[in-house]
Scaffold this motif. Structure first.
Motif, PDB file in Angstrom:
ATOM      1  N   PHE A  24       0.835  -1.203   0.000  1.00 30.92           N
ATOM      2  CA  PHE A  24       0.000   0.000   0.000  1.00 30.92           C
ATOM      3  C   PHE A  24       0.871   1.255   0.000  1.00 30.92           C
ATOM      4  N   PRO A  25       1.513   1.566  -1.128  1.00 32.56           N
ATOM      5  CA  PRO A  25       2.331   2.785  -1.185  1.00 32.56           C
ATOM      6  C   PRO A  25       1.531   4.045  -0.872  1.00 32.56           C
ATOM      7  N   ASN A  26       0.226   4.038  -1.182  1.00 29.36           N
ATOM      8  CA  ASN A  26      -0.579   5.232  -0.941  1.00 29.36           C
ATOM      9  C   ASN A  26      -0.724   5.560   0.539  1.00 29.36           C
ATOM     10  N   GLU A  82      -7.578   3.811  -5.191  1.00 28.69           N
ATOM     11  CA  GLU A  82      -6.239   3.228  -5.141  1.00 28.69           C
ATOM     12  C   GLU A  82      -6.119   2.221  -4.000  1.00 28.69           C
ATOM     13  N   THR A  83      -6.762   2.522  -2.878  1.00 26.74           N
ATOM     14  CA  THR A  83      -6.775   1.575  -1.764  1.00 26.74           C
ATOM     15  C   THR A  83      -7.498   0.297  -2.158  1.00 26.74           C
ATOM     16  N   HIS A  92      -7.811  -0.918  -5.152  1.00 31.59           N
ATOM     17  CA  HIS A  92      -6.915  -1.616  -6.086  1.00 31.59           C
ATOM     18  C   HIS A  92      -5.873  -2.434  -5.329  1.00 31.59           C
ATOM     19  N   ASN A  93      -5.264  -1.828  -4.321  1.00 35.35           N
ATOM     20  CA  ASN A  93      -4.232  -2.528  -3.560  1.00 35.35           C
ATOM     21  C   ASN A  93      -4.818  -3.620  -2.675  1.00 35.35           C
ATOM     22  N   LEU A  94      -6.036  -3.404  -2.162  1.00 33.33           N
ATOM     23  CA  LEU A  94      -6.714  -4.454  -1.390  1.00 33.33           C
ATOM     24  C   LEU A  94      -6.976  -5.678  -2.261  1.00 33.33           C
ATOM     25  N   LYS A  95      -7.354  -5.451  -3.516  1.00 32.41           N
ATOM     26  CA  LYS A  95      -7.579  -6.572  -4.425  1.00 32.41           C
ATOM     27  C   LYS A  95      -6.280  -7.326  -4.685  1.00 32.41           C
ATOM     28  N   ARG A  96      -5.180  -6.611  -4.831  1.00 30.97           N
ATOM     29  CA  ARG A  96      -3.878  -7.279  -5.027  1.00 30.97           C
ATOM     30  C   ARG A  96      -3.534  -8.134  -3.818  1.00 30.97           C
ATOM     31  N   SER A 100     -10.264  14.867  11.123  1.00 30.19           N
ATOM     32  CA  SER A 100      -9.271  15.792  10.573  1.00 30.19           C
ATOM     33  C   SER A 100      -7.831  15.405  10.881  1.00 30.19           C
ATOM     34  N   LEU A 101      -7.608  14.233  11.470  1.00 30.52           N
ATOM     35  CA  LEU A 101      -6.220  13.862  11.796  1.00 30.52           C
ATOM     36  C   LEU A 101      -5.417  13.532  10.546  1.00 30.52           C
ATOM     37  N   GLU A 102      -6.078  12.970   9.535  1.00 30.67           N
ATOM     38  CA  GLU A 102      -5.401  12.705   8.265  1.00 30.67           C
ATOM     39  C   GLU A 102      -6.286  13.209   7.127  1.00 30.67           C
ATOM     40  N   TRP A 103      -5.651  13.726   6.095  1.00 33.03           N
ATOM     41  CA  TRP A 103      -6.379  14.118   4.892  1.00 33.03           C
ATOM     42  C   TRP A 103      -6.212  13.033   3.849  1.00 33.03           C
ATOM     43  N   TYR A 104      -7.309  12.377   3.496  1.00 31.96           N
ATOM     44  CA  TYR A 104      -7.312  11.392   2.426  1.00 31.96           C
ATOM     45  C   TYR A 104      -7.808  12.060   1.145  1.00 31.96           C
ATOM     46  N   ALA A 105      -7.561  11.414   0.021  1.00 36.89           N
ATOM     47  CA  ALA A 105      -8.023  11.962  -1.252  1.00 36.89           C
ATOM     48  C   ALA A 105      -9.540  12.120  -1.274  1.00 36.89           C
ATOM     49  N   THR A 106     -10.231  11.286  -0.475  1.00 28.34           N
ATOM     50  CA  THR A 106     -11.694  11.305  -0.466  1.00 28.34           C
ATOM     51  C   THR A 106     -12.278  12.166   0.660  1.00 28.34           C
TER      52      THR A 106
END
Length: 375
Positions: free
Chosen positions: A107-109, A211-212, A214-218, A261-267
């Protein structure tokens, strides 16, 4: 995004720094024996920086295909060997690192997420010479070289749930062959834990980040390659507050939700306020968990209080209260041993009445895992 670095099959795993250990050791020795002044140590810091930049490998464990398969097998064997009796106020395996490095690799993201208090993600730090330089004094204090901990410093960053802690929870509370739902999949820790449990579980997961997913499927396919199972997981690229049609069919739900608000995700919706988030995201998620569970089934959630713009948010109490309002009943409280943050002030809720409780396990850093059931 995938890592540029590739590990030879015969090595199974590597950090990318193995061939430069002698060079790192020489720089480290010169740095530690130099006069403890900025001017005296500056040339050695520059040498270390140039070495890190020349290698150009992000400081995690990287896996070959065979190495990744063997790590999954190690997780399976851990599940077969573990005594699933739950320790009072504690989750076994919460500090076991089996599978954790594999999730980092797949999970590079995870490393491209910045926190509300952090201007740079792990990857941005690694690509910024001035920030690497700040991390190098800590790195040079040990023989192993630059690590994620050095890059992190004292600032909070997004983390992943330990797979073996998740495996213990799923194995303890889900029935043999049961269907489990993870409303906020995150970066593979709970998927890996569920699918390496000896209970032969079917894992359902939701996460809005493509992207998450996608990586979960891998990762899911890798696990099935090792276990020989098929159709053992189902993933939905939606937020947990969105209805995916689950009705009275889930045996156990478990997750660790995002912290506003502790982390900003793309979503992340950066325009909504905290109260709107509680009503839209938190209540929507809990309502969907209630719909999804079979009558009498349990759900568990790992969360802790947090600060938002200097104000303490009683996340534990609010989550519990909304759970009661949506029809759940409280069962119990357990602790998850952690290495990151100190004990959180908690209130135990029992069928809409609260009472102050003591620290779960004195001297151990823990976050709460609350357990509820659907009548």
């Amino acid at each position: 995004m995938e890592w540029k670095y590739r590990v030879p099959e015969d090595q199974l795993s590597a950090t990318g720094y193995e061939e430069t250990r002698a060079e790192w050791a020489a720089i480290r020795h010169a740095y530690l024996t130099a006069e403890a002044t900025e001017d005296a140590r500056a040339p050695h810091l520059q040498e270390a920086l140039e070495l890190v930049q020349r290698i150009g490998v992000f400081p995690i464990t990287h896996y070959s295909k065979l190495g990744a398969e063997l790590e999954v097998q190690q997780c399976r064997e851990h599940g077969l060997a573990e005594d699933t009796q739950t320790a009072p106020y504690g989750v076994k395996s919460s500090l076991s690192r089996a599978g954790a490095d594999l999730c980092h690799f797949m999970f590079p993201n995870l490393f491209d997420i910045r926190g509300i208090k952090v201007d740079n993600s792990y990857l941005q730090k690694f690509e910024t010479p001035e920030l690497i330089r700040k991390a190098l004094p800590n790195a040079l204090a040990k023989p192993s070289g630059l690590s994620l901990t050095d890059l992190k410093g004292q600032q909070p960053h997004a983390t992943n749930f330990y797979p073996m802690a998740a495996q213990h929870i799923f194995t303890t509370y889900a029935p043999e062959g049961g269907v489990v739902w993870d409303p906020s999949c995150g970066f593979g820790g709970r998927l890996l834990g569920a699918l390496t449990s000896r209970k032969h579980l079917t894992y359902l997961g939701t996460d809005p980040a493509k992207e998450t997913i996608h990586n979960l499927k891998r990762l899911g396919q890798l696990i099935e390659d090792v276990t020989g199972r098929t159709r053992s997981y189902e993933l939905h690229a939606k937020g947990s507050e969105k209805d995916i049609g689950l009705r009275n069919e889930v045996d156990f739900a478990f997750t660790s939700p995002p912290y506003f608000s502790l982390e900003w995700y793309a979503t992340t919706d950066k325009t909504q306020g905290l109260e709107k988030w509680f009503e839209k995201y938190v209540r929507g998620t809990i309502r969907n968990i209630y719909r999804a569970l079979k009558p009498g089934a349990r759900y568990a959630v790992n969360l802790a209080d947090f600060e938002d713009r200097g104000q303490e948010v009683n996340f534990v109490d609010r989550w519990a209260q909304i759970s009661f309002e949506e029809g759940f009943r409280f069962i119990s409280l357990h602790g998850l041993d952690i290495t990151a943050r100190a004990n959180t002030k908690l209130r135990e809720k029992r069928n809409n009445s609260s009472r102050r409780i003591a620290t779960l396990n004195a001297g151990v850093r823990q976050e709460p895992i609350l357990h509820f059931y659907k009548p």
